[in-house]
Design a protein around this motif. Structure first.
Motif, PDB file in Angstrom:
ATOM      1  N   MET A 108      14.875  75.742 110.739  1.00 31.77           N
ATOM      2  CA  MET A 108      14.642  77.121 110.315  1.00 31.77           C
ATOM      3  C   MET A 108      13.729  77.894 111.272  1.00 31.77           C
ATOM      4  O   MET A 108      13.651  79.126 111.196  1.00 31.77           O
ATOM      5  CB  MET A 108      14.070  77.154 108.897  1.00 31.77           C
ATOM      6  CG  MET A 108      14.000  78.537 108.254  1.00 31.77           C
ATOM      7  SD  MET A 108      15.585  79.414 108.178  1.00 31.77           S
ATOM      8  CE  MET A 108      16.457  78.408 106.961  1.00 31.77           C
ATOM      9  N   GLN A 109      13.070  77.203 112.189  1.00 32.67           N
ATOM     10  CA  GLN A 109      12.269  77.916 113.189  1.00 32.67           C
ATOM     11  C   GLN A 109      13.136  78.891 113.978  1.00 32.67           C
ATOM     12  O   GLN A 109      12.654  79.914 114.466  1.00 32.67           O
ATOM     13  CB  GLN A 109      11.594  76.923 114.141  1.00 32.67           C
ATOM     14  CG  GLN A 109      10.470  76.138 113.503  1.00 32.67           C
ATOM     15  CD  GLN A 109      10.091  74.886 114.288  1.00 32.67           C
ATOM     16  OE1 GLN A 109       9.869  73.833 113.705  1.00 32.67           O
ATOM     17  NE2 GLN A 109      10.023  74.976 115.601  1.00 32.67           N
ATOM     18  N   LYS A 110      14.432  78.589 114.073  1.00 33.67           N
ATOM     19  CA  LYS A 110      15.355  79.437 114.826  1.00 33.67           C
ATOM     20  C   LYS A 110      15.643  80.765 114.130  1.00 33.67           C
ATOM     21  O   LYS A 110      16.308  81.630 114.694  1.00 33.67           O
ATOM     22  CB  LYS A 110      16.653  78.677 115.102  1.00 33.67           C
ATOM     23  CG  LYS A 110      16.467  77.533 116.078  1.00 33.67           C
ATOM     24  CD  LYS A 110      17.589  76.502 116.010  1.00 33.67           C
ATOM     25  CE  LYS A 110      18.942  77.095 116.299  1.00 33.67           C
ATOM     26  NZ  LYS A 110      20.016  76.052 116.262  1.00 33.67           N
ATOM     27  N   SER A 111      15.140  80.941 112.904  1.00 33.69           N
ATOM     28  CA  SER A 111      15.279  82.242 112.239  1.00 33.69           C
ATOM     29  C   SER A 111      14.327  83.267 112.832  1.00 33.69           C
ATOM     30  O   SER A 111      14.458  84.471 112.572  1.00 33.69           O
ATOM     31  CB  SER A 111      15.023  82.108 110.734  1.00 33.69           C
ATOM     32  OG  SER A 111      13.668  81.775 110.478  1.00 33.69           O
ATOM     33  N   LEU A 112      13.363  82.811 113.612  1.00 33.42           N
ATOM     34  CA  LEU A 112      12.395  83.699 114.251  1.00 33.42           C
ATOM     35  C   LEU A 112      12.913  84.109 115.630  1.00 33.42           C
ATOM     36  O   LEU A 112      13.324  83.255 116.422  1.00 33.42           O
ATOM     37  CB  LEU A 112      11.038  83.009 114.390  1.00 33.42           C
ATOM     38  CG  LEU A 112      10.153  82.867 113.142  1.00 33.42           C
ATOM     39  CD1 LEU A 112       9.751  84.210 112.600  1.00 33.42           C
ATOM     40  CD2 LEU A 112      10.792  82.019 112.072  1.00 33.42           C
ATOM     41  N   SER A 113      12.907  85.393 115.912  1.00 36.31           N
ATOM     42  CA  SER A 113      13.438  85.904 117.174  1.00 36.31           C
ATOM     43  C   SER A 113      12.780  85.229 118.372  1.00 36.31           C
ATOM     44  O   SER A 113      11.555  85.068 118.418  1.00 36.31           O
ATOM     45  CB  SER A 113      13.218  87.418 117.259  1.00 36.31           C
ATOM     46  OG  SER A 113      13.947  88.071 116.256  1.00 36.31           O
ATOM     47  N   GLY A 114      13.621  84.808 119.326  1.00 34.37           N
ATOM     48  CA  GLY A 114      13.125  84.192 120.547  1.00 34.37           C
ATOM     49  C   GLY A 114      12.963  82.699 120.482  1.00 34.37           C
ATOM     50  O   GLY A 114      12.678  82.058 121.501  1.00 34.37           O
ATOM     51  N   ILE A 115      13.130  82.094 119.310  1.00 33.63           N
ATOM     52  CA  ILE A 115      13.044  80.645 119.169  1.00 33.63           C
ATOM     53  C   ILE A 115      14.458  80.101 119.031  1.00 33.63           C
ATOM     54  O   ILE A 115      15.204  80.508 118.136  1.00 33.63           O
ATOM     55  CB  ILE A 115      12.177  80.244 117.966  1.00 33.63           C
ATOM     56  CG1 ILE A 115      10.734  80.712 118.183  1.00 33.63           C
ATOM     57  CG2 ILE A 115      12.226  78.737 117.729  1.00 33.63           C
ATOM     58  CD1 ILE A 115       9.778  80.347 117.073  1.00 33.63           C
ATOM     59  N   HIS A 116      14.826  79.182 119.917  1.00 35.44           N
ATOM     60  CA  HIS A 116      16.207  78.699 119.978  1.00 35.44           C
ATOM     61  C   HIS A 116      16.343  77.206 119.715  1.00 35.44           C
ATOM     62  O   HIS A 116      17.441  76.663 119.812  1.00 35.44           O
ATOM     63  CB  HIS A 116      16.804  79.030 121.353  1.00 35.44           C
ATOM     64  CG  HIS A 116      16.708  80.491 121.699  1.00 35.44           C
ATOM     65  ND1 HIS A 116      17.400  81.470 121.019  1.00 35.44           N
ATOM     66  CD2 HIS A 116      15.956  81.129 122.638  1.00 35.44           C
ATOM     67  CE1 HIS A 116      17.099  82.656 121.538  1.00 35.44           C
ATOM     68  NE2 HIS A 116      16.230  82.482 122.513  1.00 35.44           N
ATOM     69  N   ARG A 162      12.429  91.351 107.610  1.00 32.27           N
ATOM     70  CA  ARG A 162      12.791  90.619 106.401  1.00 32.27           C
ATOM     71  C   ARG A 162      13.239  89.195 106.741  1.00 32.27           C
ATOM     72  O   ARG A 162      12.880  88.239 106.044  1.00 32.27           O
ATOM     73  CB  ARG A 162      13.901  91.364 105.648  1.00 32.27           C
ATOM     74  CG  ARG A 162      13.395  92.589 104.908  1.00 32.27           C
ATOM     75  CD  ARG A 162      14.507  93.398 104.260  1.00 32.27           C
ATOM     76  NE  ARG A 162      15.325  92.606 103.341  1.00 32.27           N
ATOM     77  CZ  ARG A 162      16.044  93.137 102.351  1.00 32.27           C
ATOM     78  NH1 ARG A 162      16.039  94.455 102.170  1.00 32.27           N
ATOM     79  NH2 ARG A 162      16.770  92.379 101.564  1.00 32.27           N
ATOM     80  N   ARG A 163      14.012  89.052 107.799  1.00 34.55           N
ATOM     81  CA  ARG A 163      14.442  87.712 108.212  1.00 34.55           C
ATOM     82  C   ARG A 163      13.241  86.852 108.611  1.00 34.55           C
ATOM     83  O   ARG A 163      13.177  85.668 108.277  1.00 34.55           O
ATOM     84  CB  ARG A 163      15.432  87.807 109.371  1.00 34.55           C
ATOM     85  CG  ARG A 163      16.104  86.460 109.688  1.00 34.55           C
ATOM     86  CD  ARG A 163      17.047  86.553 110.864  1.00 34.55           C
ATOM     87  NE  ARG A 163      16.345  86.547 112.134  1.00 34.55           N
ATOM     88  CZ  ARG A 163      16.380  87.521 113.032  1.00 34.55           C
ATOM     89  NH1 ARG A 163      17.073  88.631 112.795  1.00 34.55           N
ATOM     90  NH2 ARG A 163      15.724  87.420 114.174  1.00 34.55           N
ATOM     91  N   HIS A 164      12.306  87.447 109.308  1.00 34.67           N
ATOM     92  CA  HIS A 164      11.109  86.707 109.701  1.00 34.67           C
ATOM     93  C   HIS A 164      10.335  86.239 108.468  1.00 34.67           C
ATOM     94  O   HIS A 164       9.872  85.094 108.419  1.00 34.67           O
ATOM     95  CB  HIS A 164      10.217  87.575 110.593  1.00 34.67           C
ATOM     96  CG  HIS A 164      10.759  87.730 111.979  1.00 34.67           C
ATOM     97  ND1 HIS A 164      10.218  88.608 112.893  1.00 34.67           N
ATOM     98  CD2 HIS A 164      11.788  87.121 112.626  1.00 34.67           C
ATOM     99  CE1 HIS A 164      10.876  88.526 114.032  1.00 34.67           C
ATOM    100  NE2 HIS A 164      11.843  87.634 113.888  1.00 34.67           N
ATOM    101  N   ILE A 165      10.164  87.123 107.485  1.00 34.94           N
ATOM    102  CA  ILE A 165       9.455  86.727 106.266  1.00 34.94           C
ATOM    103  C   ILE A 165      10.187  85.580 105.573  1.00 34.94           C
ATOM    104  O   ILE A 165       9.570  84.583 105.177  1.00 34.94           O
ATOM    105  CB  ILE A 165       9.312  87.914 105.292  1.00 34.94           C
ATOM    106  CG1 ILE A 165       8.253  88.884 105.796  1.00 34.94           C
ATOM    107  CG2 ILE A 165       8.933  87.426 103.892  1.00 34.94           C
ATOM    108  CD1 ILE A 165       8.029  90.058 104.872  1.00 34.94           C
TER     109      ILE A 165
END
Length: 204
Positions: free
Chosen positions: A118-126, A181-184
């Protein structure tokens, strides 16, 4: 985004966040960057039942130009985050149990999360192998001083997705309302996982 569209987006967001229990009582505050400044929630309203009358319009310097009520003192921290991370278009401040507890359990200045898809839900993390680092700042009723601490930290460790205020809650930011919202949502899942991991480890 114009002011009316910003208010509509935050009304819908307020319902979504409230349904998940992340803004109990009248906690939290939301903002969006607009064509001529910012739209922010006025202080003291249930975020699950916002209407257009529950917002203030601010100019680019943070001065109220329209609306009833008063802005939360924490509006100054919103404005500082917009200044520090120029691509930010929306800041959502919430008070979930997981974010609040983890911010107290972690005694250092950074909460590091690693190994979750789920870390990949944060922008820039792949990748789940890319550590997610969320800065934690001690709570302070002097918001100008708190904002100064955030700015000082950002100089050597740039803030990307969010910050935690110890014993208080989460400030998430993004390049749009949907990204914030996605980040939260991603962060709250990760915080919940970390709390469960800590509980399990304590019983070994």
């Amino acid at each position: 985004m114009n002011n009316d569209a910003a208010k509509s987006a935050l009304i819908e967001t307020g319902k979504w966040v409230s349904q998940r229990g992340w803004v109990p009582a009248t906690g939290g505050n939301f903002s969006i960057k607009t064509q001529h400044g910012f739209v922010v929630t006025a202080s003291g309203y249930d975020k699950g039942h916002l209407t257009c009358e529950h917002f203030l319009e601010l100019d680019t310097d943070g001065k109220v130009i329209s609306g009833q009520g008063k802005p939360s003192a924490e509006t100054a921290l919103h404005l500082k985050l917009y200044q520090l991370v120029p691509k930010t278009e929306c800041v959502l401040h919430t008070h979930s149990v997981a974010a609040t507890v983890l911010s107290r359990f972690e005694t250092g200045q950074v909460l590091t999360i690693n190994g979750y898809e789920m870390q990949k839900s944060l922008s820039g993390i792949h990748s789940h192998h890319t550590p997610l680092k969320v800065a934690i700042f001690d709570n302070d009723q002097d918001i100008a001083r708190l904002a100064g601490c955030v700015a000082e930290y950002h100089q050597h460790s740039p803030i990307h997705h969010a910050v935690l205020i110890r014993g208080h809650g989460l400030y998430a930011l993004g390049s749009s309302v949907n990204e914030t919202r996605r980040h939260i949502e991603g962060l709250e899942f990760l915080f919940a996982c970390e709390l469960e991991r800590i509980k399990l480890e304590s019983t070994k």
